[in-house]
Design an enzyme around this catalytic site. Structure first.
Site, PDB file in Angstrom:
ATOM      1  N   SER A  39      11.907   1.685   7.119  1.00  0.00           N
ATOM      2  CA  SER A  39      11.019   2.444   7.762  1.00  0.00           C
ATOM      3  C   SER A  39      10.987   1.688   9.263  1.00  0.00           C
ATOM      4  CB  SER A  39       9.498   2.129   7.120  1.00  0.00           C
ATOM      5  OG  SER A  39       9.591   2.871   5.866  1.00  0.00           O
TER       6      SER A  39
HETATM    7  N1  SAH Z   1       9.557   0.436   1.965  1.00  0.00           N
HETATM    8  C1  SAH Z   1      10.875   0.559   2.229  1.00  0.00           C
HETATM    9  C2  SAH Z   1      11.187   1.881   2.632  1.00  0.00           C
HETATM   10  C3  SAH Z   1      12.341   2.704   1.722  1.00  0.00           C
HETATM   11  S1  SAH Z   1      12.443   4.390   1.977  1.00  0.00           S
HETATM   12  C4  SAH Z   1      11.722  -0.319   2.966  1.00  0.00           C
HETATM   13  O1  SAH Z   1      10.831  -1.092   3.797  1.00  0.00           O
HETATM   14  O2  SAH Z   1      12.999  -0.426   3.152  1.00  0.00           O
HETATM   15  C5  SAH Z   1      11.356   4.916   0.562  1.00  0.00           C
HETATM   16  C6  SAH Z   1      11.895   4.397  -0.940  1.00  0.00           C
HETATM   17  O3  SAH Z   1      11.246   5.170  -1.710  1.00  0.00           O
HETATM   18  C7  SAH Z   1      13.445   4.837  -1.045  1.00  0.00           C
HETATM   19  O4  SAH Z   1      14.000   3.583  -1.586  1.00  0.00           O
HETATM   20  C8  SAH Z   1      13.363   5.769  -2.383  1.00  0.00           C
HETATM   21  O5  SAH Z   1      14.413   5.492  -3.251  1.00  0.00           O
HETATM   22  C9  SAH Z   1      12.187   5.293  -2.872  1.00  0.00           C
HETATM   23  N2  SAH Z   1      11.385   6.548  -3.799  1.00  0.00           N
HETATM   24  C10 SAH Z   1      11.502   7.562  -3.668  1.00  0.00           C
HETATM   25  N3  SAH Z   1      10.587   8.224  -4.543  1.00  0.00           N
HETATM   26  C11 SAH Z   1      10.288   7.089  -5.452  1.00  0.00           C
HETATM   27  C12 SAH Z   1       9.664   7.276  -6.582  1.00  0.00           C
HETATM   28  N4  SAH Z   1       8.949   8.110  -7.312  1.00  0.00           N
HETATM   29  N5  SAH Z   1       9.416   5.879  -7.297  1.00  0.00           N
HETATM   30  C13 SAH Z   1       9.900   4.614  -6.589  1.00  0.00           C
HETATM   31  N6  SAH Z   1      10.640   4.796  -5.602  1.00  0.00           N
HETATM   32  C14 SAH Z   1      10.792   5.893  -4.926  1.00  0.00           C
END
Ligand code: SAH
Length: 223
Positions: free
Chosen positions: A70
């Site tokens: 993000s």
């Molecule tokens: N907080 C992260 C943002 C990553 S993007 C950072 O700082 O890098 C969002 C993430 O949510 C992705 O890695 C994706 O695989 C995950 N995601 C999407 N749906 C999800 C679910 N149902 N349960 C767990 N993770 C999920």
């Protein structure tokens, strides 16, 4: 990890980080603890080497598997909102991704539980937590649409992937006076919503903070 790796060189240097902090302040981030933690956290370690020179730009960056780390502004904003609920003991993060948001949180609350549905991303994130010596993070491969029942109730829940609607399970896993920060909407744009549980009741105060763009919350796990 040696001190050069931690401090970064060139575009990952302290001066480059300072510029990012100023930009966050200009955009309205006012929580000093949040700004301090972002300043001290080596964001370049959460990216592949080819992208690490861009780590202190205020932009979302790819981490593979069609997922993104993000934008720092959003990480700061969501963290600031979460902390506004008062000192937090237990926080659940849904969507570990690179582990950057988790790392920021772990320095500001007592314990962080985090779930990720893509196994290789989770593995890398756990490696980073270990290298950085963060001992208050518990991470697991699972579908966060259902929260994480085992460790509930949570004083705060933060979702970094967007569902179409707020999952009921998350509301049920909030402690009295708990707070939920969550992007809700379709693949094009979402509203960042903040829900506060009113005391010990099943009622919630809800507020829309701003428009955001997150990857979608998907079901199931992927190895
Ligand atoms: N907080 C992260 C943002 C990553 S993007 C950072 O700082 O890098 C969002 C993430 O949510 C992705 O890695 C994706 O695989 C995950 N995601 C999407 N749906 C999800 C679910 N149902 N349960 C767990 N993770 C999920």
């Amino acid at each position: 990890m040696n001190s050069i790796e931690l401090a970064g060189i060139g575009m990952t240097s302290q001066r480059t980080r300072e510029r990012l902090i100023q930009r966050l302040i200009d955009q309205g981030i006012s929580s000093q603890p949040v700004l301090d933690v972002i300043r001290m956290t080596p964001r370049h370690l959460f990216l592949d080497e080819a992208l690490s020179h861009r780590a202190y730009e205020d932009t979302a960056l790819p981490i593979g598997f069609s997922q993104t780390l993000s934008q720092p502004y959003i990480v700061a904003r969501m963290t600031e909102i979460l902390l506004s609920a008062g000192p937090l003991k237990k926080v659940l993060e849904i969507g570990t991704g690179s582990g950057y948001q988790t790392t920021i949180l772990s320095q500001l609350v007592e314990t962080v539980y985090t779930v990720e549905r893509i196994e290789p991303l989770l593995r890398k994130a756990k490696d980073r937590f270990r290298k950085l010596g963060l001992g208050n993070i518990t991470a697991e491969l699972s579908d966060g649409s259902f929260g994480w029942e085992k460790h509930a109730l949570y004083d705060g829940i933060i979702t970094t992937a967007a569902p179409q609607a707020v999952p009921e399970e998350l509301l049920r896993q909030m402690a009295p006076d708990g707070i939920l920060v969550i992007p809700v909407g379709n693949g094009i744009s979402q509203d960042l919503r903040v829900l506060k549980r009113l005391g010990n009741t099943a009622e919630f105060d809800e507020e829309i903070v701003e428009k955001v763009k997150f990857v979608p919350l998907l079901g199931g796990i992927s190895r």
